[in-house]
Design a protein around this motif. Sequence first.
Motif, PDB file in Angstrom:
ATOM      1  N   ASN A 102      -5.168   2.316 -10.243  1.00 38.76           N
ATOM      2  CA  ASN A 102      -4.278   3.025  -9.486  1.00 38.76           C
ATOM      3  C   ASN A 102      -4.446   4.323 -10.643  1.00 38.76           C
ATOM      4  N   SER A 154       1.062  -1.602   0.032  1.00 38.10           N
ATOM      5  CA  SER A 154       0.032   0.191  -0.072  1.00 38.10           C
ATOM      6  C   SER A 154       0.735   1.360  -0.477  1.00 38.10           C
ATOM      7  N   ILE A 155       1.571   1.111   0.956  1.00 42.94           N
ATOM      8  CA  ILE A 155       2.569   2.438   0.502  1.00 42.94           C
ATOM      9  C   ILE A 155       4.050   2.383  -0.764  1.00 42.94           C
ATOM     10  N   LYS A 163       3.255   1.653  -3.294  1.00 46.18           N
ATOM     11  CA  LYS A 163       2.190   2.363  -4.966  1.00 46.18           C
ATOM     12  C   LYS A 163       1.314   3.885  -4.132  1.00 46.18           C
ATOM     13  N   ASN A 164       1.532   4.547  -2.876  1.00 53.71           N
ATOM     14  CA  ASN A 164       0.619   5.232  -2.475  1.00 53.71           C
ATOM     15  C   ASN A 164      -0.385   5.250  -2.257  1.00 53.71           C
ATOM     16  N   ILE A 165      -1.059   4.053  -1.807  1.00 55.99           N
ATOM     17  CA  ILE A 165      -2.404   4.382  -1.184  1.00 55.99           C
ATOM     18  C   ILE A 165      -2.401   3.846  -0.715  1.00 55.99           C
ATOM     19  N   ASP A 166      -2.316   4.003   0.758  1.00 56.57           N
ATOM     20  CA  ASP A 166      -1.816   4.534   2.195  1.00 56.57           C
ATOM     21  C   ASP A 166      -3.402   4.119   2.877  1.00 56.57           C
TER      22      ASP A 166
END
Length: 301
Positions: free
Chosen positions: A160, A106-107, A109-112
């Motif tokens: 995303n 998640s981190i 891929k910048n989808i926290d």
Amino acid sequence: MISFFQLIRYKNLLMVLLTMILTKYALINSFISDPSLTSIDFIILSLSILFITAGGYIINDLYDIEADTINKPLKVYISKSISKKNAWFIYLLSSTLGVSLGIYLSIIKNIDFLSFYFFGTTLLLFLYSVLLKKQVFIGNLCISLLVTLPIYLLYKFDSNNITISNILQYFFLSIAVFYYMFFAFLTTMIREIIKDIEDINGDHIVKLKTLPILIGKTRARNISIFLSVVLLLFLFLVSSNYFISKKYFLGTIMLMISIILVHFIFKSWNASTKKQFHYLSNLMKLIMFIGILSMTLFKFK
């Protein structure tokens, strides 16, 4: 070693993995030309979900030893082949690895915000085993929702990179994903109710508040039949839509699932014994399996 694989329900884990592979490479990739997840990312996500799912099976068995000894004595592995101490260690290790991998992905891929799904799923599986499965219908609802999560997470991660230029593909993908999530939710809910009816004797002794215990086997069975009819109507709607849009392979597979579901409903009317409900449980698993395989047909849409 065999007991360990039985404990983590390796067959169910393989089904989860198959669902993820087909969701990613058959369903999503047929709509999106530039998906966000690389093959390495996909492996990380798959391992995360498999570790969390395996942990869920273990913690459930840890709190279900008494009931399982009555309902399925030949499938009790903790305290027999595997000690409670080792089972707790494997559960903690598996869940920690699963959550860590999910948060890491998640981190990077910048989808926290998706990190909360991994932590929340692990917490919910623990609460289910300790508390929620003892509450009427709540446990069934939790499991049914969690089954849809791998499809949803793949959809969120892979979409995303969506831009305005391929927003139409994203729209049609969203519809297809909703179809499969709804299918997974309903089939799981029906099967969970059937399994509760099958396990009513052991659950009654350990004072679980399952649906068949509170309202009776017949009424619980009727609810599963009602949900099956809802699923049947949904499948007819989907198959009609596919035939109208000239996606004949997909339409045909939906009709085939519908035929098996009609057989399931017919058998449910007269079901009363543990053996009959076990057959229905396996039949619903077959319906779920064929539904998953239908994703391959999107490559030929």
